[in-house]
Design a protein around this motif. Structure first.
Motif, PDB file in Angstrom:
ATOM      1  N   GLN A   1      44.288  72.699 -13.342  1.00 39.24           N
ATOM      2  CA  GLN A   1      44.852  74.047 -13.283  1.00 39.24           C
ATOM      3  C   GLN A   1      45.516  74.331 -11.931  1.00 39.24           C
ATOM      4  N   LEU A   2      45.252  73.493 -10.931  1.00 37.59           N
ATOM      5  CA  LEU A   2      45.838  73.693  -9.603  1.00 37.59           C
ATOM      6  C   LEU A   2      47.191  73.013  -9.439  1.00 37.59           C
ATOM      7  N   VAL A   3      47.576  72.187 -10.398  1.00 37.10           N
ATOM      8  CA  VAL A   3      48.857  71.478 -10.333  1.00 37.10           C
ATOM      9  C   VAL A   3      49.987  72.490 -10.540  1.00 37.10           C
ATOM     10  N   ARG A   4      50.941  72.475  -9.637  1.00 38.26           N
ATOM     11  CA  ARG A   4      52.059  73.417  -9.734  1.00 38.26           C
ATOM     12  C   ARG A   4      53.415  72.731  -9.862  1.00 38.26           C
ATOM     13  N   ASP A   5      53.472  71.422  -9.611  1.00 39.69           N
ATOM     14  CA  ASP A   5      54.746  70.707  -9.682  1.00 39.69           C
ATOM     15  C   ASP A   5      55.204  70.475 -11.113  1.00 39.69           C
ATOM     16  N   TYR A   6      54.248  70.386 -12.034  1.00 40.15           N
ATOM     17  CA  TYR A   6      54.527  70.151 -13.442  1.00 40.15           C
ATOM     18  C   TYR A   6      53.640  71.091 -14.240  1.00 40.15           C
ATOM     19  N   ASP A   7      53.996  71.270 -15.505  1.00 39.78           N
ATOM     20  CA  ASP A   7      53.051  71.988 -16.347  1.00 39.78           C
ATOM     21  C   ASP A   7      51.892  71.026 -16.632  1.00 39.78           C
ATOM     22  N   VAL A   8      50.737  71.564 -16.948  1.00 34.61           N
ATOM     23  CA  VAL A   8      49.523  70.763 -17.120  1.00 34.61           C
ATOM     24  C   VAL A   8      49.701  69.684 -18.182  1.00 34.61           C
ATOM     25  N   TYR A   9      50.362  70.002 -19.263  1.00 34.05           N
ATOM     26  CA  TYR A   9      50.572  69.063 -20.362  1.00 34.05           C
ATOM     27  C   TYR A   9      51.369  67.845 -19.883  1.00 34.05           C
ATOM     28  N   THR A  10      52.451  68.078 -19.158  1.00 35.10           N
ATOM     29  CA  THR A  10      53.287  66.983 -18.650  1.00 35.10           C
ATOM     30  C   THR A  10      52.517  66.133 -17.651  1.00 35.10           C
ATOM     31  N   PHE A  11      51.808  66.788 -16.742  1.00 36.22           N
ATOM     32  CA  PHE A  11      51.036  66.067 -15.739  1.00 36.22           C
ATOM     33  C   PHE A  11      49.987  65.175 -16.404  1.00 36.22           C
ATOM     34  N   LYS A  12      49.271  65.735 -17.349  1.00 37.51           N
ATOM     35  CA  LYS A  12      48.231  64.982 -18.058  1.00 37.51           C
ATOM     36  C   LYS A  12      48.841  63.776 -18.773  1.00 37.51           C
ATOM     37  N   ASN A  13      49.948  63.967 -19.448  1.00 34.46           N
ATOM     38  CA  ASN A  13      50.597  62.856 -20.153  1.00 34.46           C
ATOM     39  C   ASN A  13      51.109  61.796 -19.190  1.00 34.46           C
ATOM     40  N   ASN A  14      51.594  62.206 -18.016  1.00 36.79           N
ATOM     41  CA  ASN A  14      52.049  61.239 -17.019  1.00 36.79           C
ATOM     42  C   ASN A  14      50.879  60.391 -16.509  1.00 36.79           C
ATOM     43  N   VAL A  15      49.743  61.025 -16.260  1.00 37.84           N
ATOM     44  CA  VAL A  15      48.557  60.298 -15.805  1.00 37.84           C
ATOM     45  C   VAL A  15      48.107  59.302 -16.872  1.00 37.84           C
ATOM     46  N   LEU A  16      48.062  59.754 -18.115  1.00 38.85           N
ATOM     47  CA  LEU A  16      47.632  58.878 -19.210  1.00 38.85           C
ATOM     48  C   LEU A  16      48.625  57.740 -19.431  1.00 38.85           C
TER      49      LEU A  16
END
Length: 135
Positions: free
Chosen positions: A59-74
Motif C-alpha cells: 500500500q506504500l508503493v506510489r510509483d505504480y498501482d498495486v496491481y501492476t507492481f505485484k504483477n511485475n514482482v511475480l
C-alpha cells in the motif's frame, strides 16, 4: 525536439558508434568479446534477492498501482524460476503491520530460501540473510 532533429541526432549517434568501433583494432575487439563471455551473468554466478514484498507494504508503493507492481514482482520471480536463478526471499516482522510475504510469491517458489527477519529494517543487518547470500 522535432522529428527531423531526432533523425539527425539518431544518425549522429550511429556514426559516432561506427567510428568508435572502427578505431579499435581486431585484437582489442577480441579481448573485449572474451571479457563479455567470461563476465556474462548466468544462473551460476548470480542470485535474485526479493526483499520485503509483503502485503502490508504494498500500500506504500506510489510509483505504480498495486496491481501492476505485484504483477511485475511475480513476473520477475517467474523469470528467475524459468532460468534457474537462485532466489532468496526475506521479510521483516510478518506478524506486524508489514504483513506476510505475498502468498503468490511463496507458492511460486516453494523451495526457495526464505529468511524471516525479526524486525531489522535493513536485511544486511541480519546474519542469516547475509550468510544465505554468501552461499
Amino acid at each position: 525536439m522535432t522529428g527531423s532533429n531526432e533523425v539527425k541526432l539518431g544518425v549522429a549517434v550511429m556514426l559516432a558508434l561506427l567510428l568508435a568501433a572502427n578505431c579499435q583494432s581486431s585484437a582489442q575487439r577480441n579481448i573485449a568479446g572474451q571479457q563479455v563471455k567470461e563476465n556474462r551473468i548466468s544462473a551460476n554466478n548470480s542470485v535474485l534477492l526479493l526483499l520485503d514484498h509483503q502485503t502490508g507494504l504494498f500500500q506504500l508503493v506510489r510509483d505504480y498501482d498495486v496491481y501492476t507492481f505485484k504483477n511485475n514482482v511475480l513476473a520477475l520471480a517467474a523469470t528467475a524460476k524459468l532460468y534457474g536463478v537462485p532466489t532468496i526471499l526475506t521479510s521483516s516482522l510478518e506478524k506486524g503491520p508489514n504483513g506476510p510475504l505475498l502468498p503468490e510469491l511463496r507458492a511460486m517458489l516453494p523451495n526457495t530460501t526464505f529468511i524471516p527477519r525479526p524486525g531489522e529494517i535493513n536485511a544486511w543487518d541480519n546474519t542469516d540473510f547475509v550468510n544465505a547470500v554468501k552461499v
